[in-house]
Design a protein around this motif. Sequence first.
Motif, PDB file in Angstrom:
ATOM      1  N   ALA A  38      10.450   6.684   1.393  1.00 29.60           N
ATOM      2  CA  ALA A  38       8.991   6.754   1.352  1.00 29.60           C
ATOM      3  C   ALA A  38       8.459   5.740   0.352  1.00 29.60           C
ATOM      4  N   LEU A  39       7.272   5.179   0.679  1.00 30.20           N
ATOM      5  CA  LEU A  39       6.610   4.251  -0.252  1.00 30.20           C
ATOM      6  C   LEU A  39       5.680   5.070  -1.128  1.00 30.20           C
ATOM      7  N   VAL A  40       6.042   5.185  -2.396  1.00 27.43           N
ATOM      8  CA  VAL A  40       5.419   6.143  -3.300  1.00 27.43           C
ATOM      9  C   VAL A  40       4.714   5.408  -4.436  1.00 27.43           C
ATOM     10  N   TYR A  41       3.547   5.965  -4.858  1.00 32.05           N
ATOM     11  CA  TYR A  41       2.930   5.451  -6.093  1.00 32.05           C
ATOM     12  C   TYR A  41       2.475   6.609  -6.956  1.00 32.05           C
ATOM     13  N   ARG A  42       2.523   6.366  -8.271  1.00 33.73           N
ATOM     14  CA  ARG A  42       2.237   7.423  -9.245  1.00 33.73           C
ATOM     15  C   ARG A  42       1.081   7.053 -10.165  1.00 33.73           C
ATOM     16  N   ALA A  72       5.932   3.795  13.465  1.00 29.08           N
ATOM     17  CA  ALA A  72       5.170   2.604  13.057  1.00 29.08           C
ATOM     18  C   ALA A  72       3.912   3.063  12.332  1.00 29.08           C
ATOM     19  N   ALA A  73       3.525   2.317  11.310  1.00 30.98           N
ATOM     20  CA  ALA A  73       2.339   2.679  10.531  1.00 30.98           C
ATOM     21  C   ALA A  73       1.686   1.407  10.007  1.00 30.98           C
ATOM     22  N   PRO A  74       0.404   1.201  10.331  1.00 27.70           N
ATOM     23  CA  PRO A  74      -0.262  -0.007   9.846  1.00 27.70           C
ATOM     24  C   PRO A  74      -0.615   0.083   8.358  1.00 27.70           C
ATOM     25  N   VAL A  75      -0.895  -1.068   7.784  1.00 26.79           N
ATOM     26  CA  VAL A  75      -1.467  -1.145   6.435  1.00 26.79           C
ATOM     27  C   VAL A  75      -2.943  -1.480   6.619  1.00 26.79           C
ATOM     28  N   ASN A  76      -3.808  -0.518   6.319  1.00 30.34           N
ATOM     29  CA  ASN A  76      -5.241  -0.719   6.488  1.00 30.34           C
ATOM     30  C   ASN A  76      -5.910  -0.955   5.139  1.00 30.34           C
ATOM     31  N   PRO A  77      -7.077  -1.601   5.143  1.00 30.40           N
ATOM     32  CA  PRO A  77      -7.770  -1.828   3.868  1.00 30.40           C
ATOM     33  C   PRO A  77      -7.990  -0.533   3.077  1.00 30.40           C
ATOM     34  N   ALA A  78      -8.260   0.579   3.765  1.00 29.08           N
ATOM     35  CA  ALA A  78      -8.491   1.832   3.027  1.00 29.08           C
ATOM     36  C   ALA A  78      -7.236   2.279   2.277  1.00 29.08           C
ATOM     37  N   ASP A  79      -6.047   1.978   2.840  1.00 29.70           N
ATOM     38  CA  ASP A  79      -4.798   2.321   2.145  1.00 29.70           C
ATOM     39  C   ASP A  79      -4.714   1.574   0.809  1.00 29.70           C
ATOM     40  N   ILE A  80      -5.122   0.314   0.872  1.00 29.04           N
ATOM     41  CA  ILE A  80      -5.102  -0.527  -0.342  1.00 29.04           C
ATOM     42  C   ILE A  80      -6.087   0.034  -1.365  1.00 29.04           C
ATOM     43  N   ASN A  81      -7.304   0.348  -0.891  1.00 34.47           N
ATOM     44  CA  ASN A  81      -8.318   0.888  -1.804  1.00 34.47           C
ATOM     45  C   ASN A  81      -7.868   2.202  -2.420  1.00 34.47           C
ATOM     46  N   MET A  82      -7.160   3.017  -1.649  1.00 32.96           N
ATOM     47  CA  MET A  82      -6.632   4.281  -2.208  1.00 32.96           C
ATOM     48  C   MET A  82      -5.638   3.998  -3.324  1.00 32.96           C
ATOM     49  N   MET A  83      -4.772   3.027  -3.115  1.00 33.54           N
ATOM     50  CA  MET A  83      -3.790   2.682  -4.150  1.00 33.54           C
ATOM     51  C   MET A  83      -4.482   2.120  -5.383  1.00 33.54           C
ATOM     52  N   GLN A  84      -5.544   1.367  -5.140  1.00 28.00           N
ATOM     53  CA  GLN A  84      -6.260   0.768  -6.275  1.00 28.00           C
ATOM     54  C   GLN A  84      -7.135   1.790  -6.991  1.00 28.00           C
ATOM     55  N   GLY A  85      -7.364   2.909  -6.340  1.00 32.45           N
ATOM     56  CA  GLY A  85      -8.194   3.951  -6.957  1.00 32.45           C
ATOM     57  C   GLY A  85      -9.670   3.757  -6.715  1.00 32.45           C
ATOM     58  N   THR A  86     -10.016   2.904  -5.757  1.00 36.35           N
ATOM     59  CA  THR A  86     -11.438   2.616  -5.528  1.00 36.35           C
ATOM     60  C   THR A  86     -11.980   3.291  -4.274  1.00 36.35           C
ATOM     61  N   TYR A  87     -11.161   4.072  -3.576  1.00 37.68           N
ATOM     62  CA  TYR A  87     -11.618   4.742  -2.364  1.00 37.68           C
ATOM     63  C   TYR A  87     -12.267   6.079  -2.764  1.00 37.68           C
ATOM     64  N   PRO A  88     -13.223   6.547  -1.979  1.00 36.45           N
ATOM     65  CA  PRO A  88     -13.914   7.787  -2.379  1.00 36.45           C
ATOM     66  C   PRO A  88     -13.028   9.033  -2.346  1.00 36.45           C
ATOM     67  N   ILE A  89     -11.910   9.003  -1.652  1.00 39.67           N
ATOM     68  CA  ILE A  89     -10.959  10.114  -1.786  1.00 39.67           C
ATOM     69  C   ILE A  89      -9.633   9.543  -2.250  1.00 39.67           C
ATOM     70  N   LEU A  90      -9.018  10.262  -3.149  1.00 48.75           N
ATOM     71  CA  LEU A  90      -7.784   9.762  -3.753  1.00 48.75           C
ATOM     72  C   LEU A  90      -6.711  10.838  -3.691  1.00 48.75           C
ATOM     73  N   PRO A  91      -5.438  10.439  -3.574  1.00 50.76           N
ATOM     74  CA  PRO A  91      -4.349  11.418  -3.465  1.00 50.76           C
ATOM     75  C   PRO A  91      -3.934  11.948  -4.828  1.00 50.76           C
ATOM     76  N   GLU A  92      -3.293  13.093  -4.814  1.00 44.55           N
ATOM     77  CA  GLU A  92      -2.595  13.532  -6.027  1.00 44.55           C
ATOM     78  C   GLU A  92      -1.281  12.765  -6.122  1.00 44.55           C
ATOM     79  N   PHE A  93      -0.759  12.651  -7.327  1.00 39.58           N
ATOM     80  CA  PHE A  93       0.517  11.949  -7.521  1.00 39.58           C
ATOM     81  C   PHE A  93       1.666  12.946  -7.574  1.00 39.58           C
ATOM     82  N   PRO A  94       2.864  12.575  -7.172  1.00 37.84           N
ATOM     83  CA  PRO A  94       3.185  11.309  -6.517  1.00 37.84           C
ATOM     84  C   PRO A  94       2.598  11.259  -5.113  1.00 37.84           C
ATOM     85  N   ALA A  95       2.121  10.069  -4.740  1.00 42.01           N
ATOM     86  CA  ALA A  95       1.476   9.897  -3.441  1.00 42.01           C
ATOM     87  C   ALA A  95       2.310   8.990  -2.562  1.00 42.01           C
ATOM     88  N   VAL A  96       2.365   9.316  -1.285  1.00 41.24           N
ATOM     89  CA  VAL A  96       2.964   8.409  -0.304  1.00 41.24           C
ATOM     90  C   VAL A  96       1.828   7.628   0.353  1.00 41.24           C
TER      91      VAL A  96
END
Lengths: 368, 368
Positions: A38-42, A72-96
């Motif tokens: 899994a591609l994970v970020y904390r 298969a799973a695309p990389v969408n701009p919203a995925d990037i914004n979520m990782m950057q923390g700039t999207y209006p909804i954000l995951p709890e960590f650790p996040a896939v």
Amino acid sequence: MRGFFRGVLRAQRLWVQGGGPGWGAGYCHWRPIHSCSALVYRRHGPDLDQLRMEQWDFQAIGPHSVRLQMLAAPVNPADINMMQGTYPILPEFPAVGGNEGVGEVVEVGDEVTSVRVGDWVLPVDAGFGTWRTEVVCEATELLRAPRDVSLLGAATIAVNPFTAYRMLHDFQQLRPGDTVIQNGANSSVGQAVIQIAAALGLRTINIVRNRPNYEGLSADLKAMGADYVITEEELHRTGLGLILQEVPKPRLGLNCVGGLSGGLVLSHLDSGGTLVTYGGMAKKPLQIPAKSLIFKNISLKGFWMTQWKRNNRKDLHLLQSVVDALCAMLRSGQLTPPRCVLVPFQQYAQAIQATVQPHQPKQVLLMQ
Amino acid sequence: MRGFFRGVLRAQRLWVQGGGPGWGAGYCHWRPIHSCSALVYRRHGPDLDQLRMEQWDFQAIGPHSVRLQMLAAPVNPADINMMQGTYPILPEFPAVGGNEGVGEVVEVGDEVTSVRVGDWVLPVDAGFGTWRTEVVCEATELLRAPRDVSLLGAATIAVNPFTAYRMLHDFQQLRPGDTVIQNGANSSVGQAVIQIAAALGLRTINIVRNRPNYEGLSADLKAMGADYVITEEELHRTGLGLILQEVPKPRLGLNCVGGLSGGLVLSHLDSGGTLVTYGGMAKKPLQIPAKSLIFKNISLKGFWMTQWKRNNRKDLHLLQSVVDALCAMLRSGQLTPPRCVLVPFQQYAQAIQATVQPHQPKQVLLMQ
């Protein structure tokens, strides 16, 4: 509707108990029987170097659960914004990472009737974490996709074509022959709008920015079903005059640019029309003259697919019906997947970096 | 909805056949039995010197008609814009000025049952031509006003309080305790919003521009029922923080200013809220960030009372119910007429000139 803004995704596959360096078997009181990459970020961060491939273990599935192999799973701009923390909804960590993608059911719990082994499935909600090889989730978190559509089609319908489909249905009662006008017509959603509108018998007026290869772009969009393609400059200069000799004034306008371009869409709407904003690529506010609102009775609305799906989260039949309609268009060739680059899962960093560059085709991670 | 923009008022009392210098009795094949003084214009122009008082004759009333003596009629900004030719609907010439006012029924046709001699009545539609001493019209062009409200109250409810009432009802389902935020709170509509909202149990946050007599203005608006009065500068500086400890976030915003002020109202709306624009005093477009539309699901709408009345023209019961509700508020003192200057009909030029000056009280022509 309250409280969704800057919400936290709490449903990040809690039943997928963490593996990774600090989570050895010694800390587990359950027996891992499966594992996945899994591609994970904390943490959030602008540079996107926080993403790591980890091995995660998980236990046997429950009676209402399903185990998938992601295909298969695309990389969408919203995925990037979520990782950057700039999207209006954000995951709890650790996040896939990853919100969109297609998986194949490889195991179902005893009580599951909605999907079967071998089915292709798509996540219902954002925050699913699609960038991994395997996942266990509740069956109610999935929608079915037929296996007779292309893998890329199935992997990429749940965000952009879904957005286009809903925007063409939810804001004005459009009938065959009616006209839709949009800017950013070459965007992923814009292209889906062109194709879905054509399938619905709607006429589209498609605004793009002027560019060196404009003629080629115009031909490409027309091949997809665009009735008219026009540059912002041309529209400023000539208006819609000649086009309106052939089609009625647009009652629906779609805006993903903002700034002057959004105002340009607005100013060509018919009285009583609706301007729907779903993006703000120009990062400039819309300029709205009061008289458009008062005397032309134009309405402005926004569309956010994630929120639309959450608002309708309990109506799986409705959500499934959109996927079914889009898959029927894929099958008939009325809807084609966007231009994609297929990236082996291990080379994810390349796909991430390409996504933040301008004018790149969609990057799609291939897990199998 | 199509075609109302820049429409022409065709209903300008066609049964009031023209008098005036060029229209002597020699040109008439009917016998005039009544006459009136009317403020007439035959061309548009910025200087408003085209308005003339003329004597108009008219014949006996028909079975469905009513003859009124006009009692009082205000001079509203829209009347001025109509004379100047800048309003989205314009009368045919010769035109009688004035869109609002109260008259007393002095004669009714044999078939008329909706009004009786002695009733006070208001025009249903714009373009009635209220600046005259007498008028004959169809009974269906009139709404009743009870005689136990003040003359000034009856003469001034059909435009501004009517607008305020509909805006508080038509865009969000508001319940007692809910909050409304508006700019231009000292405008005629703004003051009506304050009073009607208070009567409905709604809380109001009222934005005004800073000015030398701000404290006095704030006290005046609070005496009308305003819960909070705040300057644009203060709101920029402090936000709604303290206010929101006492009342919920506003779900309805009302904007008659535009430009930055409209954006200020928008930015303080709750998710899912609606910004209704009914004026553009700043003559600058609204600046709308895409994220307000997409992620906060804010809608922007416009309100134009003239069009609302026309859309509901056939539902006289609905139109009458608004007048009845407003008259009940007048009667109970919850709604008070705006500050008015009473101007004898013959001195109309003075009322016209005062209306185009800034910060003047409402000018009301008295016909009797």
